[in-house]
Write an enzyme that holds these catalytic residues in place. Sequence first.
Site, short mmCIF file in Angstrom:
data_model
loop_
_atom_site.label_atom_id
_atom_site.label_comp_id
_atom_site.label_asym_id
_atom_site.label_seq_id
_atom_site.Cartn_x
_atom_site.Cartn_y
_atom_site.Cartn_z
N CYS A 80 -27.60 -124.02 22.73
CA CYS A 80 -26.18 -123.76 22.95
C CYS A 80 -25.41 -124.00 21.66
O CYS A 80 -25.68 -124.98 20.97
CB CYS A 80 -25.67 -124.69 24.05
SG CYS A 80 -23.92 -124.49 24.41
N LEU A 81 -24.47 -123.13 21.36
CA LEU A 81 -23.68 -123.30 20.13
C LEU A 81 -22.87 -124.60 20.15
O LEU A 81 -22.51 -125.12 19.11
CB LEU A 81 -22.72 -122.11 19.94
CG LEU A 81 -23.38 -120.76 19.64
CD1 LEU A 81 -22.32 -119.66 19.62
CD2 LEU A 81 -24.13 -120.79 18.32
N HIS A 134 -26.44 -119.32 31.86
CA HIS A 134 -25.97 -120.33 30.91
C HIS A 134 -24.45 -120.23 30.73
O HIS A 134 -23.74 -121.24 30.78
CB HIS A 134 -26.71 -120.11 29.58
CG HIS A 134 -26.31 -121.03 28.47
ND1 HIS A 134 -27.20 -121.91 27.89
CD2 HIS A 134 -25.14 -121.21 27.83
CE1 HIS A 134 -26.57 -122.58 26.94
NE2 HIS A 134 -25.32 -122.17 26.87
N GLU A 135 -23.96 -119.00 30.54
CA GLU A 135 -22.53 -118.83 30.27
C GLU A 135 -21.68 -119.09 31.52
O GLU A 135 -20.61 -119.69 31.43
CB GLU A 135 -22.25 -117.43 29.72
CG GLU A 135 -22.97 -117.10 28.41
CD GLU A 135 -22.80 -118.15 27.32
OE1 GLU A 135 -21.75 -118.81 27.25
OE2 GLU A 135 -23.76 -118.32 26.53
N HIS A 166 -21.19 -122.66 31.96
CA HIS A 166 -20.12 -123.19 31.10
C HIS A 166 -18.77 -123.15 31.81
O HIS A 166 -17.95 -124.05 31.66
CB HIS A 166 -20.00 -122.38 29.80
CG HIS A 166 -20.85 -122.86 28.67
ND1 HIS A 166 -20.78 -124.13 28.17
CD2 HIS A 166 -21.78 -122.23 27.92
CE1 HIS A 166 -21.63 -124.26 27.16
NE2 HIS A 166 -22.26 -123.12 26.99
N GLN A 171 -15.67 -122.87 25.17
CA GLN A 171 -16.27 -123.30 23.90
C GLN A 171 -15.34 -123.10 22.71
O GLN A 171 -15.60 -123.63 21.62
CB GLN A 171 -17.59 -122.56 23.65
CG GLN A 171 -18.68 -122.94 24.64
CD GLN A 171 -19.96 -122.19 24.36
OE1 GLN A 171 -20.14 -121.07 24.80
NE2 GLN A 171 -20.84 -122.80 23.57
N GLY A 188 -24.27 -115.68 23.26
CA GLY A 188 -23.24 -115.76 24.29
C GLY A 188 -22.24 -116.85 23.95
O GLY A 188 -22.55 -117.78 23.21
#
Length: 153
Positions: A91-92, A133-134, A137, A51, A46
Amino acid sequence: MATRNIVTIDDDILYKRSRPVEKFDQRLWTLLDDMRETMYKANGVGLAAVQVGVLRRVVVMDCTEDHTGYLELINPEIIEKEGEQFENEGCLSLPGEVGVTCRPAVVKVKAQDRNGKWCVYKGTEMKARCFCHEIDHLDGILFTRRVIDNKES
Ligand code: NI
């Protein structure tokens, strides 16, 4: 299409709230296409627009291994949640960090597609975690705030 740079923990933008998308135009479609490519290239499940440095409520996701579960969520909102799950999350934007979070077991999300049409999605297991999670963000919240057991990070 092009890949974009993924911002990491030291960038203040990650803590800011993203604004709703109002125009469903070529600019949005290019952003979505770039985010899709960036997510797959980084082996992520995701990615939120913040990001890649864009403060708009846009998410791309794919929790499958064979890239058959691709989803685009514009202005997503959680409309129902049920139960709990405790799993590892990463997380990226936080390379190398892993922690066990508490998330709902089942999540229902409503979101617009790239043309502005509202759709409803349901997720369990990893997909439920990913929705949460997304969407976090988009409100400037990183998963580390949801970690309940830090031993493994
Ligand atoms: Ni993340």
